[in-house]
Scaffold this motif. Structure first.
Motif, PDB file in Angstrom:
ATOM      1  N   ARG A 306      -8.174  -8.175   1.107  1.00  0.00           N
ATOM      2  CA  ARG A 306      -7.182  -7.128   1.332  1.00  0.00           C
ATOM      3  C   ARG A 306      -6.042  -7.627   2.216  1.00  0.00           C
ATOM      4  O   ARG A 306      -4.866  -7.393   1.916  1.00  0.00           O
ATOM      5  CB  ARG A 306      -7.904  -5.943   1.980  1.00  0.00           C
ATOM      6  CG  ARG A 306      -7.036  -4.764   2.334  1.00  0.00           C
ATOM      7  CD  ARG A 306      -7.807  -3.796   3.218  1.00  0.00           C
ATOM      8  NE  ARG A 306      -7.055  -2.581   3.448  1.00  0.00           N
ATOM      9  CZ  ARG A 306      -7.181  -1.481   2.731  1.00  0.00           C
ATOM     10  NH1 ARG A 306      -8.050  -1.446   1.732  1.00  0.00           N
ATOM     11  NH2 ARG A 306      -6.463  -0.406   2.991  1.00  0.00           N
ATOM     12  N   ARG A 310      -2.013  -7.814   1.409  1.00  0.00           N
ATOM     13  CA  ARG A 310      -1.018  -7.087   2.209  1.00  0.00           C
ATOM     14  C   ARG A 310       0.009  -8.051   2.789  1.00  0.00           C
ATOM     15  O   ARG A 310       1.206  -7.734   2.848  1.00  0.00           O
ATOM     16  CB  ARG A 310      -1.713  -6.327   3.341  1.00  0.00           C
ATOM     17  CG  ARG A 310      -2.468  -5.069   2.918  1.00  0.00           C
ATOM     18  CD  ARG A 310      -1.540  -4.005   2.343  1.00  0.00           C
ATOM     19  NE  ARG A 310      -0.377  -3.799   3.170  1.00  0.00           N
ATOM     20  CZ  ARG A 310      -0.335  -2.979   4.216  1.00  0.00           C
ATOM     21  NH1 ARG A 310      -1.410  -2.314   4.563  1.00  0.00           N
ATOM     22  NH2 ARG A 310       0.778  -2.834   4.903  1.00  0.00           N
ATOM     23  N   VAL A 313       2.513  -8.949   0.091  1.00  0.00           N
ATOM     24  CA  VAL A 313       3.439  -7.838  -0.148  1.00  0.00           C
ATOM     25  C   VAL A 313       4.517  -7.801   0.932  1.00  0.00           C
ATOM     26  O   VAL A 313       5.713  -7.637   0.629  1.00  0.00           O
ATOM     27  CB  VAL A 313       2.668  -6.509  -0.212  1.00  0.00           C
ATOM     28  CG1 VAL A 313       3.635  -5.321  -0.213  1.00  0.00           C
ATOM     29  CG2 VAL A 313       1.785  -6.467  -1.457  1.00  0.00           C
ATOM     30  N   ASP A 314       4.121  -7.954   2.173  1.00  0.00           N
ATOM     31  CA  ASP A 314       5.105  -7.920   3.268  1.00  0.00           C
ATOM     32  C   ASP A 314       6.124  -9.044   3.132  1.00  0.00           C
ATOM     33  O   ASP A 314       7.333  -8.827   3.327  1.00  0.00           O
ATOM     34  CB  ASP A 314       4.383  -8.025   4.612  1.00  0.00           C
ATOM     35  CG  ASP A 314       3.564  -6.780   4.948  1.00  0.00           C
ATOM     36  OD1 ASP A 314       3.786  -5.735   4.303  1.00  0.00           O
ATOM     37  OD2 ASP A 314       2.698  -6.869   5.838  1.00  0.00           O
ATOM     38  N   ARG A 317       8.498  -8.393   0.110  1.00  0.00           N
ATOM     39  CA  ARG A 317       9.484  -7.345   0.374  1.00  0.00           C
ATOM     40  C   ARG A 317      10.483  -7.777   1.439  1.00  0.00           C
ATOM     41  O   ARG A 317      11.613  -7.272   1.466  1.00  0.00           O
ATOM     42  CB  ARG A 317       8.765  -6.058   0.772  1.00  0.00           C
ATOM     43  CG  ARG A 317       8.131  -5.369  -0.445  1.00  0.00           C
ATOM     44  CD  ARG A 317       7.349  -4.132  -0.090  1.00  0.00           C
ATOM     45  NE  ARG A 317       7.003  -3.392  -1.307  1.00  0.00           N
ATOM     46  CZ  ARG A 317       6.049  -2.466  -1.368  1.00  0.00           C
ATOM     47  NH1 ARG A 317       5.337  -2.163  -0.286  1.00  0.00           N
ATOM     48  NH2 ARG A 317       5.800  -1.837  -2.504  1.00  0.00           N
ATOM     49  N   SER A 327       0.479  -3.372 -10.411  1.00  0.00           N
ATOM     50  CA  SER A 327      -0.799  -4.019 -10.170  1.00  0.00           C
ATOM     51  C   SER A 327      -1.824  -3.553 -11.193  1.00  0.00           C
ATOM     52  O   SER A 327      -1.558  -2.670 -12.013  1.00  0.00           O
ATOM     53  CB  SER A 327      -1.290  -3.714  -8.746  1.00  0.00           C
ATOM     54  OG  SER A 327      -2.309  -4.625  -8.360  1.00  0.00           O
ATOM     55  N   LEU A 347      -5.435   1.322   0.209  1.00  0.00           N
ATOM     56  CA  LEU A 347      -4.526   0.215  -0.100  1.00  0.00           C
ATOM     57  C   LEU A 347      -3.353   0.694  -0.942  1.00  0.00           C
ATOM     58  O   LEU A 347      -2.195   0.325  -0.694  1.00  0.00           O
ATOM     59  CB  LEU A 347      -5.276  -0.901  -0.828  1.00  0.00           C
ATOM     60  CG  LEU A 347      -4.425  -2.118  -1.208  1.00  0.00           C
ATOM     61  CD1 LEU A 347      -4.042  -2.910   0.034  1.00  0.00           C
ATOM     62  CD2 LEU A 347      -5.156  -3.011  -2.198  1.00  0.00           C
ATOM     63  N   GLU A 350      -0.962   2.587   1.250  1.00  0.00           N
ATOM     64  CA  GLU A 350      -0.252   1.719   2.184  1.00  0.00           C
ATOM     65  C   GLU A 350       0.827   0.885   1.505  1.00  0.00           C
ATOM     66  O   GLU A 350       1.923   0.698   2.055  1.00  0.00           O
ATOM     67  CB  GLU A 350      -1.247   0.784   2.874  1.00  0.00           C
ATOM     68  CG  GLU A 350      -2.209   1.488   3.823  1.00  0.00           C
ATOM     69  CD  GLU A 350      -3.387   0.610   4.218  1.00  0.00           C
ATOM     70  OE1 GLU A 350      -4.293   1.116   4.904  1.00  0.00           O
ATOM     71  OE2 GLU A 350      -3.415  -0.583   3.835  1.00  0.00           O
ATOM     72  N   VAL A 351       0.533   0.380   0.310  1.00  0.00           N
ATOM     73  CA  VAL A 351       1.461  -0.536  -0.366  1.00  0.00           C
ATOM     74  C   VAL A 351       2.525   0.229  -1.137  1.00  0.00           C
ATOM     75  O   VAL A 351       3.721  -0.028  -1.017  1.00  0.00           O
ATOM     76  CB  VAL A 351       0.690  -1.483  -1.307  1.00  0.00           C
ATOM     77  CG1 VAL A 351       1.658  -2.303  -2.161  1.00  0.00           C
ATOM     78  CG2 VAL A 351      -0.214  -2.409  -0.504  1.00  0.00           C
TER      79      VAL A 351
END
Length: 470
Positions: A306, A310, A313-314, A317, A327, A347, A350-351
Motif C-alpha cells: 500500500r 501511495r 501516486v504522490d 501527481r 486502476s 485506499l 485516499e487516492v
C-alpha cells in the motif's frame, strides 16, 4: 491457397475480439497477415469464409463464452456444407493457448487453434487446414481434428508481421512488450503469453512512423507489463520506457501518447518525470493496485504494498498535477477479511480515481490462487463489489463534473447515437459527445465541456474549430 474465390469475389474474414487492448492489436495484426491472402473484413460471421475468435482468459467464464459461440458457428458450418459452401473456424488468443487440445476435443468443428505468439503463421495453418479438409472431402479418415499451434516460438512473431494497417479515426495501438514474469497468484498471463519480451526500439519507432503515415495522431503503447519494457537500441544500449516515450514524441505528427497496462513495481523515476516533461504524454495513467490490503497483496504476489503505491501516486501527481488515475481491483480474493476489504475502500478514498475496473475474484485453473484455502463466499464477494463500485462510481462522476466549463482538445473517434453528433476522447480518456459533422472524426478539436455524466461529458465545439480541423 488462392487469393480469390473461384467466383471472383474476395474471401472475407470476421474476427471477434474478446478482452484487452492487446487482443485488439493482435486482431488488427491478424487481419494484416490475412490481407495478402485475399481476405477482406466481414461485418458479421454470416458474411465470412473464415471466422476467428480472438479469445481472452482473464474474465470470469471466458472459456464457456467461447464454447457457446463455437456451438453457433458449428451449426452455421453444417448449414453451409448442406449448401455446398464452407466455413473455416479458428480460435486464437489466450483461451487457445491455455486449452488448445481441449478445444479441438470438445468442438471438432474448429479447424485451427493458434496461440497469441504464433498467429503470424496463420497462412501456413490455413493451408494445412485446407489440406486436411480436402482429404476428408475425398472420404479419407485423418487422426485428430483441427490444426493446433500453441508453441512459444524461439523467434519473435513481430519479425514476421507485415506493415500495420490498424489505424482507427486517428488512433492506433502499438504493442511493445508481451508476457509477464510477475506470476501474480490470480493470473494466467504468464502461462498464456509467456515470459516478458521487449521489442527492439528501432522496430517500435519504425512501426510508429508507419502508423503516423496512415493517419495516426494518437498512439497507445501496449504490454502486459508495459512499463517493464527495456528494449535494445540501435547502438546496442538498453532503453527504458521513458527514453522510448521521448523518442516517440519527436516523431512529427504524434500528438498524443499513452501506455497500458502498468505494474507499480516497474514505475521508475524517469518514467514518472516523463509525465511532467513530455507534452504528448497524456495526463492519464492506468496503474492496477488490485487491493488496498498489504496482507492480500502479499497473498497475490503483487510485489508491492500500500505504501509503495501511495508513494508512486504522490510523485506522479507532483510531476503532473492534472494526472487522472485508473486502476484495477479484485474483491473476494481467498482469505480476504472485512478488515482487508476496508483497507481497499480506504485506499480508494485516499487516492481518488477517475475510472477503474473492479471484479470479483474467480478461480483460474492452474493458478496458485485457485488452490488456496478460505475461498470467500460468492454472496459476500458480490456485496463487497457493489460497495466498491458505488464508491468508484461516485469518484468517476465527480471527476467528470470537475471538468465542466473547461475547454479541452478532443480526438473525435466515431459518430454519435444521434444524427449530426460525434464522440471523442479528452486527454483524460473521458468520452465526450458534441454536435459536429462526421469529417471531424480523426481530428483533434477544441471542445468546451458543458455537462458531466456518470460515464461521459457533453460538449460544444469551439467556434472556428471545425474550420481548423478541416
Amino acid at each position: 491457397m488462392t487469393d480469390v474465390r473461384t467466383d471472383g469475389q474476395r474471401k472475407r474474414v470476421f474476427i471477434r475480439t474478446y478482452g484487452c487492448q492487446m487482443n485488439v492489436y493482435d486482431s488488427d495484426r491478424m487481419a494484416d497477415v490475412l490481407r495478402p491472402l485475399g481476405y477482406a473484413m466481414a461485418d458479421t460471421p454470416d458474411q465470412a469464409d473464415l471466422v476467428v475468435l480472438n479469445t481472452c482468459h482473464i474474465r470470469e467464464h471466458a472459456s464457456e463464452k467461447v464454447y457457446s459461440e463455437l456451438g453457433r458457428l458449428r451449426d452455421a458450418k453444417v448449414e453451409r456444407r448442406a449448401e455446398g459452401r464452407d466455413l473455416t473456424i479458428a480460435v486464437a488468443g489466450c483461451v487457445a493457448q491455455a486449452e488448445g487440445e481441449e478445444i479441438v476435443r470438445r468442438q471438432p468443428a474448429v479447424d485451427i487453434v493458434v496461440g497469441p505468439q504464433a498467429y503470424h503463421r496463420l497462412p501456413e495453418l490455413l493451408a494445412e487446414a485446407e489440406r486436411k479438409a480436402a482429404i476428408r472431402r475425398a472420404g479419407k479418415r485423418l487422426p485428430g481434428a483441427g490444426v493446433l499451434d500453441t508453441d512459444f516460438p524461439a523467434e519473435s512473431k513481430f519479425d514476421h508481421l507485415p506493415t500495420p494497417q490498424g489505424v482507427r479515426a486517428g488512433s492506433a495501438f502499438l504493442s511493445i512488450q508481451e508476457g509477464c514474469d510477475k506470476f501474480c497468484t490470480f493470473c494466467v498471463v504468464p502461462y498464456t503469453r509467456g515470459a516478458e519480451y521487449s521489442r527492439p526500439a528501432a522496430a517500435i519507432l519504425a512501426e510508429a512512423r508507419q502508423l503516423v503515415a496512415r493517419g495516426a495522431v494518437e498512439i497507445t503503447l501496449l504490454g502486459q507489463n508495459v512499463n517493464a519494457w527495456h528494449g535494445e537500441a540501435a547502438d546496442g544500449s538498453t532503453w527504458s520506457l521513458a527514453r522510448l516515450i521521448h523518442a516517440l514524441a519527436e516523431i512529427e505528427g504524434v500528438a498524443r501518447l499513452r501506455y497500458t497496462t502498468s505494474h507499480p513495481r516497474d514505475m521508475d523515476e524517469a518514467l514518472i518525470a516523463a509525465h511532467g516533461t513530455v507534452p504528448q504524454l497524456m495526463p492519464y495513467l492506468h496503474l492496477p493496485v488490485q487491493s488496498g490490503s498489504d496482507r492480500i497483496l502479499e497473498a497475490m504476489n503483487r510485489r508491492h504494498g500500500r505504501d509503495l503505491f501511495r508513494g508512486l501516486v504522490d510523485r506522479l501527481r507532483s510531476a503532473r498535477p492534472d494526472l487522472a488515475l485508473s486502476s484495477d481491483f479484485i474483491v473476494g480474493f481467498p482469505g480476504e477479511s472485512d478488515a482487508d476489504f476496508d483497507d481497499t475502500m480506504r485506499l480508494v478514498e485516499e487516492v481518488g480515481f477517475a475510472s477503474a475496473f473492479s471484479f470479483k475474484y474467480s478461480r483460474r485453473p492452474g493458478t496458485p490462487g485457485s488452490a488456496m484455502a478460505d475461498q470467500v463466499p460468492e454472496a459476500l464477494k458480490s456485496a463487497r463489489l457493489a460497495a466498491l463500485q458505488a464508491l468508484l462510481g461516485r469518484q468517476a462522476r465527480a471527476f467528470n463534473a470537475s471538468k465542466v466549463g473547461a475547454t479541452v482538445p478532443v480526438l473525435f473517434a466515431e459518430p454519435g447515437r444521434k444524427p449530426g453528433q460525434v464522440i471523442g476522447k479528452t486527454p483524460w480518456l473521458q468520452s465526450v459527445y458534441a454536435d459536429g459533422p462526421p469529417r471531424l472524426i480523426g481530428s483533434i478539436v477544441d471542445v468546451r465541456l458543458i455537462e458531466g455524466h456518470a460515464n461521459s461529458l457533453a460538449g460544444a465545439i469551439v467556434a472556428g474549430a471545425w474550420e481548423a480541423a478541416a
